[in-house]
Design a protein around this motif. Sequence first.
Motif, PDB file in Angstrom:
ATOM      1  N   PRO A 351     -36.909 -15.588   9.536  1.00 18.04           N
ATOM      2  CA  PRO A 351     -36.573 -14.361  10.089  1.00 18.04           C
ATOM      3  C   PRO A 351     -36.469 -14.378  11.543  1.00 18.04           C
ATOM      4  CG  PRO A 351     -38.717 -14.033   8.596  1.00 18.04           C
ATOM      5  CD  PRO A 351     -37.885 -15.490   8.498  1.00 18.04           C
ATOM      6  N   TYR A 352     -37.858 -15.096  12.306  1.00 16.85           N
ATOM      7  CA  TYR A 352     -38.029 -15.120  13.648  1.00 16.85           C
ATOM      8  C   TYR A 352     -36.560 -16.000  14.502  1.00 16.85           C
ATOM      9  CZ  TYR A 352     -40.043 -13.916  18.098  1.00 16.85           C
ATOM     10  OH  TYR A 352     -40.405 -13.451  19.350  1.00 16.85           O
ATOM     11  N   LEU A 353     -36.552 -17.277  13.817  1.00 21.06           N
ATOM     12  CA  LEU A 353     -35.321 -17.980  14.312  1.00 21.06           C
ATOM     13  C   LEU A 353     -34.113 -17.071  14.430  1.00 21.06           C
ATOM     14  CD1 LEU A 353     -34.398 -20.918  15.101  1.00 21.06           C
ATOM     15  CD2 LEU A 353     -33.898 -21.267  12.598  1.00 21.06           C
ATOM     16  N   ASN A 354     -33.840 -16.536  13.220  1.00 22.49           N
ATOM     17  CA  ASN A 354     -32.673 -15.922  13.484  1.00 22.49           C
ATOM     18  C   ASN A 354     -32.417 -14.703  14.309  1.00 22.49           C
ATOM     19  OD1 ASN A 354     -30.616 -17.315  11.560  1.00 22.49           O
ATOM     20  ND2 ASN A 354     -32.522 -17.133  10.212  1.00 22.49           N
ATOM     21  N   ALA A 355     -33.697 -13.991  14.450  1.00 19.68           N
ATOM     22  CA  ALA A 355     -33.966 -12.989  15.507  1.00 19.68           C
ATOM     23  C   ALA A 355     -33.601 -13.581  16.811  1.00 19.68           C
ATOM     24  CB  ALA A 355     -35.152 -12.178  15.207  1.00 19.68           C
ATOM     25  N   VAL A 356     -34.255 -14.686  17.141  1.00 21.07           N
ATOM     26  CA  VAL A 356     -34.255 -15.349  18.293  1.00 21.07           C
ATOM     27  C   VAL A 356     -32.609 -15.558  18.760  1.00 21.07           C
ATOM     28  CG1 VAL A 356     -34.661 -17.437  19.652  1.00 21.07           C
ATOM     29  CG2 VAL A 356     -36.464 -16.161  18.464  1.00 21.07           C
ATOM     30  N   ILE A 357     -31.911 -16.243  17.749  1.00 20.79           N
ATOM     31  CA  ILE A 357     -30.390 -16.395  18.075  1.00 20.79           C
ATOM     32  C   ILE A 357     -29.540 -15.283  18.187  1.00 20.79           C
ATOM     33  CG2 ILE A 357     -28.440 -17.436  16.813  1.00 20.79           C
ATOM     34  CD1 ILE A 357     -30.205 -19.384  15.519  1.00 20.79           C
ATOM     35  N   ALA A 454     -21.012 -23.234  14.359  1.00 19.17           N
ATOM     36  CA  ALA A 454     -21.868 -22.917  15.769  1.00 19.17           C
ATOM     37  C   ALA A 454     -23.319 -22.473  15.044  1.00 19.17           C
ATOM     38  CB  ALA A 454     -21.159 -21.680  16.263  1.00 19.17           C
ATOM     39  N   MET A 455     -23.425 -21.604  14.200  1.00 11.57           N
ATOM     40  CA  MET A 455     -24.848 -21.294  13.487  1.00 11.57           C
ATOM     41  C   MET A 455     -25.529 -22.250  13.063  1.00 11.57           C
ATOM     42  SD  MET A 455     -24.880 -18.069  14.239  1.00 11.57           S
ATOM     43  CE  MET A 455     -26.256 -17.674  13.522  1.00 11.57           C
ATOM     44  N   ALA A 456     -24.869 -23.174  12.436  1.00 17.53           N
ATOM     45  CA  ALA A 456     -25.531 -24.296  11.791  1.00 17.53           C
ATOM     46  C   ALA A 456     -26.121 -25.070  12.877  1.00 17.53           C
ATOM     47  CB  ALA A 456     -24.897 -25.348  11.019  1.00 17.53           C
ATOM     48  N   GLU A 457     -25.187 -25.570  14.293  1.00 14.51           N
ATOM     49  CA  GLU A 457     -25.779 -26.145  15.294  1.00 14.51           C
ATOM     50  C   GLU A 457     -26.959 -25.631  15.941  1.00 14.51           C
ATOM     51  OE1 GLU A 457     -22.786 -28.252  17.856  1.00 14.51           O
ATOM     52  OE2 GLU A 457     -21.530 -27.095  16.788  1.00 14.51           O
ATOM     53  N   LEU A 458     -26.801 -24.175  16.168  1.00 11.35           N
ATOM     54  CA  LEU A 458     -27.761 -23.324  16.890  1.00 11.35           C
ATOM     55  C   LEU A 458     -29.194 -23.329  15.960  1.00 11.35           C
ATOM     56  CD1 LEU A 458     -25.741 -20.350  17.469  1.00 11.35           C
ATOM     57  CD2 LEU A 458     -26.723 -21.665  19.408  1.00 11.35           C
ATOM     58  N   ARG A 459     -29.130 -23.092  14.761  1.00 14.67           N
ATOM     59  CA  ARG A 459     -30.421 -23.201  13.891  1.00 14.67           C
ATOM     60  C   ARG A 459     -31.033 -24.568  13.970  1.00 14.67           C
ATOM     61  NH1 ARG A 459     -27.420 -19.769   9.483  1.00 14.67           N
ATOM     62  NH2 ARG A 459     -28.095 -17.815   9.929  1.00 14.67           N
ATOM     63  N   LEU A 460     -30.276 -25.543  13.775  1.00 18.71           N
ATOM     64  CA  LEU A 460     -30.962 -26.956  13.703  1.00 18.71           C
ATOM     65  C   LEU A 460     -31.362 -27.522  14.919  1.00 18.71           C
ATOM     66  CD1 LEU A 460     -28.717 -29.514  11.655  1.00 18.71           C
ATOM     67  CD2 LEU A 460     -31.029 -28.846  11.292  1.00 18.71           C
ATOM     68  N   ILE A 461     -30.605 -27.344  16.030  1.00 22.24           N
ATOM     69  CA  ILE A 461     -30.972 -27.598  17.440  1.00 22.24           C
ATOM     70  C   ILE A 461     -32.608 -26.953  17.764  1.00 22.24           C
ATOM     71  CG2 ILE A 461     -30.368 -28.072  19.749  1.00 22.24           C
ATOM     72  CD1 ILE A 461     -27.717 -28.408  18.704  1.00 22.24           C
ATOM     73  N   ILE A 462     -32.465 -25.614  17.771  1.00 24.11           N
ATOM     74  CA  ILE A 462     -33.405 -24.912  18.384  1.00 24.11           C
ATOM     75  C   ILE A 462     -34.696 -25.212  17.351  1.00 24.11           C
ATOM     76  CG2 ILE A 462     -34.439 -22.588  18.432  1.00 24.11           C
ATOM     77  CD1 ILE A 462     -31.705 -21.600  19.003  1.00 24.11           C
ATOM     78  N   SER A 463     -34.445 -25.401  15.977  1.00 27.28           N
ATOM     79  CA  SER A 463     -35.831 -25.651  15.233  1.00 27.28           C
ATOM     80  C   SER A 463     -36.521 -26.970  15.514  1.00 27.28           C
ATOM     81  CB  SER A 463     -35.323 -25.323  13.785  1.00 27.28           C
ATOM     82  OG  SER A 463     -34.488 -25.968  13.475  1.00 27.28           O
ATOM     83  N   LYS A 464     -35.363 -28.207  15.453  1.00 25.84           N
ATOM     84  CA  LYS A 464     -35.929 -29.231  15.540  1.00 25.84           C
ATOM     85  C   LYS A 464     -36.609 -29.679  17.047  1.00 25.84           C
ATOM     86  CE  LYS A 464     -33.791 -31.958  12.000  1.00 25.84           C
ATOM     87  NZ  LYS A 464     -33.274 -33.091  11.632  1.00 25.84           N
TER      88      LYS A 464
END
Length: 509
Positions: A351-357, A454-464
């Motif tokens: 939830p928070y990762l997606n909220a940040v994006i 784009a969503m996949a790149e955003l989630r992967l890069i930020i979380s890693k």
Amino acid sequence: MSNTEESHTSAGLVYVLLVLIAYPIFRALHNVFFHPLSDIPGPRAWSASRLPFIWSLLRGTLVHDVERLHWKYGPVVRIAPDEVTFADADAYPDIFQARSDSKPFLKDPVWWETQPGLPDTILSAINPEKHARIRRILAPGFTLRALRDQEPILHQYVNLLVDRLRESALESSEAQVDLVPWLNFTTFDIIGDLGFGDSFNCLQHSRYHPWTAMLFSTVKAAAWVASARYYPLIEFILLKCIPPSLMKTQTDHYQRISNKVDRRLNFEMERPDVLSYVIKKREEEAVPIGEINSTFMILTTAGSETTATLLSGIMNYLVNCPDKLNTLKHEVRHNFNTSDDITLEALKDLPYLNAVINEGFRMCPPVPWVLPRRVPHGGSTVCGTWLPGGTAVSVQAYTMNRSPSYFHCASSFIPERWLPEVHGNPESPFSKDSRGVIQPFSLGPRSCLGQNLAMAELRLIISKLVWAFDFEAIDGNVLKWDDLRVFLLIEKKPIQVKIKPRSEVPAEA
Ligand code: HEM
């Protein structure tokens, strides 16, 4: 020459001069007082002539200037003699989606007509049938199913980014990096590999590929070309004045992309890149190869610069809001013991990762104003305003996303507003946020084809990144996102941060 002839010549010159002076004045007065758009609010100077718009566009301040105009004049503003812009959520479906009561609004040729000698691309094709044909060929390479097969390629580049940053971080206990080039390297390498099976190796060599250096100048040049197109004589002269070396750079660039595409098309590697789907399509139907080449040329910008901009914007807000960064860090580190446990499937529901994006999309939309469309022949309405055929219409994402009429504390970065327990709580001031206003990928048949990627790149890069490092702002070195200039896309500035490999790595990591 006799005296009479002389006086005739001077009278003729005076007449021509008078016409040259009187015509623009007459046109300006007509535009302000007698034009079919005269009733639409807007500053007189902008309604009278295209020049204030062009001046603002070329200075890179258009979205900010137009935001101020919306504050003053409301959600519908005339920003040129034949152009109206909207900061109203209903403008998205009215302009971009199919409507039963109107013919489609097509892309404005001023912005999209291709340069002489270059085939159309998926972005530039104005004719709906031609566009649909190109999109149909490319779409299978961008589905969620395709993305599942492409995921290992994404991990490979994101892991390389983390390795490279770790090397920088270990150089000293007070290591600092500028995140912007690193994020650009990553998205550029990914689009090279996922597009045509050939990375640009920016991460490998820790430097920009010569093409990347050209990318933003191409985007800036597009603003100049469009400005010249408003005055066909200037466009004609400008085209004649383009130095042959510049023309050669462009043809060389196109040729190199064509060679890459050609090599990949003729070498049937078993790998799930976008071109592998084009290869399959070729077995069923004729594929217009010139348009595919041109499309891949433009995809290197559209598919890398946008994502890198949003990543930069989000990282900038996070390092400057340590409490938000800590909440995200806690969520990611708590959910994954090792970096290898991080998968797209698992990230989808954090939830928070997606909220940040989502909050990143709101505060730093990579496409801050969606380029104009033309009202169809015979006229149509947008947000209840009737407009004659041929009027250019655009939507101001930047203004709407930061508008207090749509969002509580609109100018602050508050990811929490996207959490279901916050916006779903009637007691919360964020429950009245108009979340549907945020349409970063636009809507309808021309919406972003690369949004899953784009969503996949955003989630992967930020979380890693937040899994592996502790980031901190550097005192007195805050980048104000609102100060950045916009030339269709955003001109980024360095985001210098302190970086440390995380202190407590779990034993199994
Ligand atoms: C955060 C990242 C991104 C954002 C915010 C974004 C936004 C947009 C927007 C607003 C449009 C519509 C433009 C218009 O109609 O004038 C668009 C179109 C497009 N985008 Fe993206 N984009 C992103 C990433 C990507 C990526 C990663 C790819 C592919 C690798 C991509 C490929 C495309 C294509 C091919 C189109 C043209 C679609 C068509 O006309 O049919 N985009 N994008």
